[in-house]
Write a protein that holds these residues in place. Sequence first.
Motif, PDB file in Angstrom:
ATOM      1  N   GLU A 175       0.821  -1.207   0.000  1.00  0.00           N
ATOM      2  CA  GLU A 175       0.000   0.000   0.000  1.00  0.00           C
ATOM      3  C   GLU A 175       0.859   1.263   0.000  1.00  0.00           C
ATOM      4  O   GLU A 175       0.546   2.256  -0.664  1.00  0.00           O
ATOM      5  CB  GLU A 175      -0.933   0.005   1.210  1.00  0.00           C
ATOM      6  CG  GLU A 175      -2.053  -1.025   1.128  1.00  0.00           C
ATOM      7  CD  GLU A 175      -2.972  -0.949   2.332  1.00  0.00           C
ATOM      8  OE1 GLU A 175      -2.646  -0.189   3.275  1.00  0.00           O
ATOM      9  OE2 GLU A 175      -4.002  -1.644   2.327  1.00  0.00           O
ATOM     10  N   GLU A 176       1.952   1.261   0.763  1.00  0.00           N
ATOM     11  CA  GLU A 176       2.816   2.445   0.831  1.00  0.00           C
ATOM     12  C   GLU A 176       3.428   2.740  -0.533  1.00  0.00           C
ATOM     13  O   GLU A 176       3.476   3.897  -0.971  1.00  0.00           O
ATOM     14  CB  GLU A 176       3.919   2.237   1.864  1.00  0.00           C
ATOM     15  CG  GLU A 176       4.850   3.446   1.996  1.00  0.00           C
ATOM     16  CD  GLU A 176       5.975   3.209   2.994  1.00  0.00           C
ATOM     17  OE1 GLU A 176       6.913   4.031   3.006  1.00  0.00           O
ATOM     18  OE2 GLU A 176       5.923   2.220   3.737  1.00  0.00           O
ATOM     19  N   ALA A 177       3.899   1.689  -1.220  1.00  0.00           N
ATOM     20  CA  ALA A 177       4.476   1.885  -2.545  1.00  0.00           C
ATOM     21  C   ALA A 177       3.436   2.414  -3.517  1.00  0.00           C
ATOM     22  O   ALA A 177       3.699   3.354  -4.291  1.00  0.00           O
ATOM     23  CB  ALA A 177       5.071   0.577  -3.056  1.00  0.00           C
ATOM     24  N   ASP A 178       2.236   1.834  -3.496  1.00  0.00           N
ATOM     25  CA  ASP A 178       1.185   2.274  -4.417  1.00  0.00           C
ATOM     26  C   ASP A 178       0.812   3.736  -4.178  1.00  0.00           C
ATOM     27  O   ASP A 178       0.511   4.476  -5.118  1.00  0.00           O
ATOM     28  CB  ASP A 178      -0.044   1.383  -4.271  1.00  0.00           C
ATOM     29  CG  ASP A 178       0.181  -0.017  -4.847  1.00  0.00           C
ATOM     30  OD1 ASP A 178       1.267  -0.247  -5.417  1.00  0.00           O
ATOM     31  OD2 ASP A 178      -0.711  -0.855  -4.720  1.00  0.00           O
ATOM     32  N   ALA A 179       0.870   4.169  -2.915  1.00  0.00           N
ATOM     33  CA  ALA A 179       0.523   5.553  -2.601  1.00  0.00           C
ATOM     34  C   ALA A 179       1.562   6.531  -3.129  1.00  0.00           C
ATOM     35  O   ALA A 179       1.270   7.715  -3.310  1.00  0.00           O
ATOM     36  CB  ALA A 179       0.379   5.712  -1.091  1.00  0.00           C
TER      37      ALA A 179
ATOM     38  N   ARG B 125       8.723   9.986  -8.188  1.00  0.00           N
ATOM     39  CA  ARG B 125       7.807  10.667  -9.105  1.00  0.00           C
ATOM     40  C   ARG B 125       8.348  10.741 -10.527  1.00  0.00           C
ATOM     41  O   ARG B 125       7.585  10.888 -11.476  1.00  0.00           O
ATOM     42  CB  ARG B 125       7.493  12.076  -8.594  1.00  0.00           C
ATOM     43  CG  ARG B 125       6.343  12.118  -7.615  1.00  0.00           C
ATOM     44  CD  ARG B 125       5.835  13.533  -7.416  1.00  0.00           C
ATOM     45  NE  ARG B 125       6.763  14.339  -6.649  1.00  0.00           N
ATOM     46  CZ  ARG B 125       6.740  14.424  -5.316  1.00  0.00           C
ATOM     47  NH1 ARG B 125       5.844  13.734  -4.626  1.00  0.00           N
ATOM     48  NH2 ARG B 125       7.584  15.189  -4.679  1.00  0.00           N
ATOM     49  N   THR B 126       9.666  10.640 -10.677  1.00  0.00           N
ATOM     50  CA  THR B 126      10.253  10.777 -12.011  1.00  0.00           C
ATOM     51  C   THR B 126      10.875   9.477 -12.504  1.00  0.00           C
ATOM     52  O   THR B 126      11.453   9.434 -13.589  1.00  0.00           O
ATOM     53  CB  THR B 126      11.302  11.906 -12.005  1.00  0.00           C
ATOM     54  OG1 THR B 126      11.561  12.373 -13.325  1.00  0.00           O
ATOM     55  CG2 THR B 126      12.599  11.469 -11.355  1.00  0.00           C
TER      56      THR B 126
ATOM     57  N   ARG C  70       4.994  -2.792 -14.960  1.00  0.00           N
ATOM     58  CA  ARG C  70       5.757  -1.610 -14.566  1.00  0.00           C
ATOM     59  C   ARG C  70       5.471  -1.265 -13.099  1.00  0.00           C
ATOM     60  O   ARG C  70       6.366  -0.823 -12.369  1.00  0.00           O
ATOM     61  CB  ARG C  70       5.409  -0.436 -15.475  1.00  0.00           C
ATOM     62  CG  ARG C  70       6.485   0.643 -15.516  1.00  0.00           C
ATOM     63  CD  ARG C  70       6.176   1.703 -16.551  1.00  0.00           C
ATOM     64  NE  ARG C  70       6.063   1.135 -17.887  1.00  0.00           N
ATOM     65  CZ  ARG C  70       5.697   1.821 -18.953  1.00  0.00           C
ATOM     66  NH1 ARG C  70       5.398   3.115 -18.845  1.00  0.00           N
ATOM     67  NH2 ARG C  70       5.621   1.238 -20.146  1.00  0.00           N
ATOM     68  N   LYS C  71       4.257  -1.465 -12.663  1.00  0.00           N
ATOM     69  CA  LYS C  71       3.925  -1.227 -11.259  1.00  0.00           C
ATOM     70  C   LYS C  71       4.662  -2.216 -10.351  1.00  0.00           C
ATOM     71  O   LYS C  71       5.077  -1.875  -9.239  1.00  0.00           O
ATOM     72  CB  LYS C  71       2.419  -1.342 -11.042  1.00  0.00           C
ATOM     73  CG  LYS C  71       1.612  -0.268 -11.777  1.00  0.00           C
ATOM     74  CD  LYS C  71       0.115  -0.468 -11.573  1.00  0.00           C
ATOM     75  CE  LYS C  71      -0.691   0.568 -12.332  1.00  0.00           C
ATOM     76  NZ  LYS C  71      -2.150   0.376 -12.172  1.00  0.00           N
TER      77      LYS C  71
ATOM     78  N   SER D 204       0.914   9.314 -13.447  1.00  0.00           N
ATOM     79  CA  SER D 204       0.996   8.589 -14.719  1.00  0.00           C
ATOM     80  C   SER D 204       0.864   7.089 -14.547  1.00  0.00           C
ATOM     81  O   SER D 204       0.590   6.360 -15.513  1.00  0.00           O
ATOM     82  CB  SER D 204       2.315   8.910 -15.424  1.00  0.00           C
ATOM     83  OG  SER D 204       3.419   8.543 -14.602  1.00  0.00           O
ATOM     84  N   ALA D 205       1.044   6.582 -13.324  1.00  0.00           N
ATOM     85  CA  ALA D 205       0.940   5.135 -13.086  1.00  0.00           C
ATOM     86  C   ALA D 205      -0.458   4.610 -13.369  1.00  0.00           C
ATOM     87  O   ALA D 205      -0.644   3.393 -13.527  1.00  0.00           O
ATOM     88  CB  ALA D 205       1.339   4.811 -11.653  1.00  0.00           C
ATOM     89  N   ALA D 206      -1.431   5.499 -13.464  1.00  0.00           N
ATOM     90  CA  ALA D 206      -2.803   5.068 -13.764  1.00  0.00           C
ATOM     91  C   ALA D 206      -2.890   4.366 -15.105  1.00  0.00           C
ATOM     92  O   ALA D 206      -3.795   3.544 -15.326  1.00  0.00           O
ATOM     93  CB  ALA D 206      -3.753   6.271 -13.735  1.00  0.00           C
ATOM     94  N   VAL D 207      -1.965   4.661 -16.012  1.00  0.00           N
ATOM     95  CA  VAL D 207      -1.984   4.024 -17.333  1.00  0.00           C
ATOM     96  C   VAL D 207      -0.817   3.061 -17.522  1.00  0.00           C
ATOM     97  O   VAL D 207      -0.597   2.567 -18.616  1.00  0.00           O
ATOM     98  CB  VAL D 207      -1.983   5.089 -18.444  1.00  0.00           C
ATOM     99  CG1 VAL D 207      -3.254   5.920 -18.385  1.00  0.00           C
ATOM    100  CG2 VAL D 207      -0.745   5.986 -18.370  1.00  0.00           C
TER     101      VAL D 207
END
Length: 466
Positions: A191-195, A322-323, A208-209, A200-203
């Motif tokens: 959960e921490e990583a996903d937060a 973020r980058t 990659r996630k 852009s991770a939505a696509v």
Amino acid sequence: MYPIRPVAKQYAWGSYDRLQSMFSSQFEQPCEGPLAEMWFSGHPQWPSLLSVPGRGEVSVTDAIREDPEGMVGRRSSDRFGPVLPYLLKVISARIPLSLQVHPVGFEARAGYNAQNAAGVPFDSPLRSFKDPVAKSEMVVAMGPFSASVGFASIPFMLRNLRLVDHPLAARMAQAFASRFAVRARGADDFEEADAMMPVSAAVWPESRKQVFRAFHTAIAADESDGLLPALEAAATEAANTRAHLAFEHALIAARAFERDASVLSLLMMNPVTLDEGESVFIPAGTPHVYLHGTGAEIMTNSDNVLRAGMTVKHKDIPNLLRTLDCRSGAPINPAATDLVSLMMRDVVAYKPGLEEFMLSYGHVDAKHQQWPMAEQLIRRYGKLAGQIGNGRPLVPREQGPRVLLCTEGAVHCVSAQDERVLVRGQSVFVPAQEGWLTVDAVDCGPDSAHAPFAANGSFIMASTQR
């Protein structure tokens, strides 16, 4: 041509002898402590100085601001503004210098403006964004050079991680399980990583996630006890040469930073070893670690660095994530794809596909003997390259702003308006207005004014790319 004085940077990871020897003529007194980088810079915070007749020393930034068309040329000035669009460094790493990522354009601008608004001083150790410029870079090895660059394939990562008998490696491997399997256990372990994933991770594809989650696990962990012996044991079971090299790099990092769990991330990355003249290009967003060696490094005119581990400097994990580019892919060699057209006798040009910069690495010899490095590249890339022949080296016909450094022996530089002899460690800035440039061997005949100099030499030259 103007002699240019580089800016010396002393960091803990630097060499105690390599740069000190190459640039001994630049120091009035012996340099004490590790010397990591020599900057040939037009960066606003750390500009190099030019020796200008009648004026003494003038910063590169001031000289360009006063005469942008003459110094960098109309095309470069119109495209990038009245600045030197690249930053050239010679670096020498004794130990790994950090796990880092350079920000892409919009993140660099956002981070720079945010830190300005927050009043973070430019010289603060907490300052990550020194300028609003995206940073892509390229390194050309000047001897054996090792690095880990970009993410490898997921099967490669998993094979490496599953060999390591350590709870952190096991957790990283679990990040590659399907989300259905994770949620079936009744809890989301990441959960921490996903937060912390960027918008852009939505696509992003799920693969990659998964890479993001595994990488986040390594850089955010404190579970480093017992990691070094676990890596040493796993290294003996590596299945092939490339996997063995990945473990070798992780072990180098683990021995330098014993309490740093981020060293496990090197098992997810491409291990790279370069011989003299070989190169790698690192686009913004690409994770990388330089482990050991000396090289010429050229980049966009930026000092933005986001660190996640293997360093005594400030870590900025949120901005780095973020980058972060989580795509898998082989390292980019900017010299391999079109070497035949880039080799001009004993000069190799490295073109990464950016307008801001390219680099040339060359050799001159009064007897016109083949450069051993060129012979090695010919053997690697084919017989056709060997048909180019020898003769007077002509550096690329680029008439933008150039920085030329003699790295060994001596070289004779001639432009449309000036000429100079440089010996090892000496360098010049060649303005755009001086037109063409050639580099040749020094005439060392008994009647020559240059008789004390070497009859051959090597050089690197930075320039913009058309």
